[in-house]
Design an enzyme around this catalytic site. Structure first.
Site, PDB file in Angstrom:
ATOM      1  N   SER A  11      27.385  15.129  44.579  1.00  0.00           N
ATOM      2  CA  SER A  11      26.114  14.439  44.821  1.00  0.00           C
ATOM      3  C   SER A  11      26.313  12.949  44.621  1.00  0.00           C
ATOM      4  O   SER A  11      27.124  12.520  43.795  1.00  0.00           O
ATOM      5  CB  SER A  11      25.035  14.937  43.859  1.00  0.00           C
ATOM      6  OG  SER A  11      23.866  14.146  43.960  1.00  0.00           O
TER       7      SER A  11
ATOM      8  N   TYR B  18      22.387  16.825  35.339  1.00  0.00           N
ATOM      9  CA  TYR B  18      22.850  16.984  36.718  1.00  0.00           C
ATOM     10  C   TYR B  18      23.855  15.893  37.074  1.00  0.00           C
ATOM     11  O   TYR B  18      24.904  16.164  37.665  1.00  0.00           O
ATOM     12  CB  TYR B  18      21.659  16.943  37.670  1.00  0.00           C
ATOM     13  CG  TYR B  18      21.997  17.274  39.108  1.00  0.00           C
ATOM     14  CD1 TYR B  18      22.368  18.569  39.469  1.00  0.00           C
ATOM     15  CD2 TYR B  18      21.947  16.306  40.104  1.00  0.00           C
ATOM     16  CE1 TYR B  18      22.680  18.886  40.777  1.00  0.00           C
ATOM     17  CE2 TYR B  18      22.249  16.621  41.420  1.00  0.00           C
ATOM     18  CZ  TYR B  18      22.610  17.902  41.757  1.00  0.00           C
ATOM     19  OH  TYR B  18      22.922  18.214  43.058  1.00  0.00           O
TER      20      TYR B  18
END
Length: 244
Positions: free
Chosen positions: A142, A156
């Site tokens: 990501s 995350y």
């Protein structure tokens, strides 16, 4: 969609929806026999495999939770039993939760680490002995590994930063076999994870839109090609300038 005759095989961890499903479709179109894992979306997984079969391709849906090391090993064994070898591994399975650090529970932390870091590593480790020399490994990370503008993203972001670091070491381990290992870092993408936030995320982007899953799948397709054989250990960000 025209599907080429299958001569190569691809195993996709987390392939029943979103970016994973787009990658499964693209790889089938590129001539791969594809196996993909899913956890809860059995109906979607079955429909995806059926669609590819109707279009002349071959797809195998495998139920496997990436939090479970035994399930990862079993998924690889089932794939190899069916297709005999692996040309490409795509590790897309991931868990996304947002919470400020003071509110993150231990099971939330452990769950994201188990899927997003340990699961990625174990998927590559289990598949590696079966990957042909000169094969490909791609992870889906990501762009939050670079920057996040949202509070509540610490866990995350940590996991995706770990994946970006991980591919460097794994790339060196597998370089003698000419297996390339690369990480794709998408920005906001039009998937169910971002449902309800597309307009807001689009306004934050320099291009005033989010990515289509097919655009991320296109980069997977490129990294699988022969002309991408000199790219390894890299994290390639595809986020429309979101992190500029």
């Amino acid at each position: 969609m025209n599907i080429e005759p299958a001569t190569r095989t691809a195993l996709v961890f987390g392939g029943s929806r979103g970016i994973g499903a787009a990658a499964v479709k693209r790889l089938a179109q590129d001539g791969y026999s594809v196996g993909f894992t899913y956890v809860n979306s059995e109906e979607q997984a079955g429909a995806l495999a059926e669609t590819i079969a109707e279009q002349g391709g071959e797809a195998l849906a495998i139920r496997a939770d990436s939090q479970d090391p035994a399930a990862i090993t079993a998924a690889v064994a089932r794939f190899v039993d069916r297709f005999e070898k692996i040309d490409l591994v795509l590790v897309n399975a991931g868990l996304f939760r947002m919470n400020r650090i003071e509110a993150v529970a231990l099971d939330e932390l452990d769950g994201m680490l188990a899927v997003n870091v340990r699961g990625v590593y174990l998927s590559i480790q289990a598949a590696a002995p079966h990957i042909v020399d000169g094969g490909r490994i791609v992870t889906i990370g990501s762009n939050v590994a670079i920057r996040t503008g949202f509070a509540g993203s610490s866990v995350y972001q940590m996991t995706k930063g770990a994946v970006a670091a991980m591919v460097k070491g794994v790339a060196l381990d597998l370089a003698p076999r000419r297996i390339t290992v690369n990480n794709i870092q998408p920005g906001p993408t039009d998937t169910d994870i971002n449902a309800g936030s597309i307009d807001m995320l689009s306004q934050m982007s320099p291009l005033k839109r989010v990515a289509k899953p097919e655009e991320i799948a296109g980069l997977v397709s490129y990294l699988a090609r022969e002309e991408a054989g000199y790219i390894t250990g890299a994290s390639l960000t595809i986020d429309g300038g979101f992190t500029l």
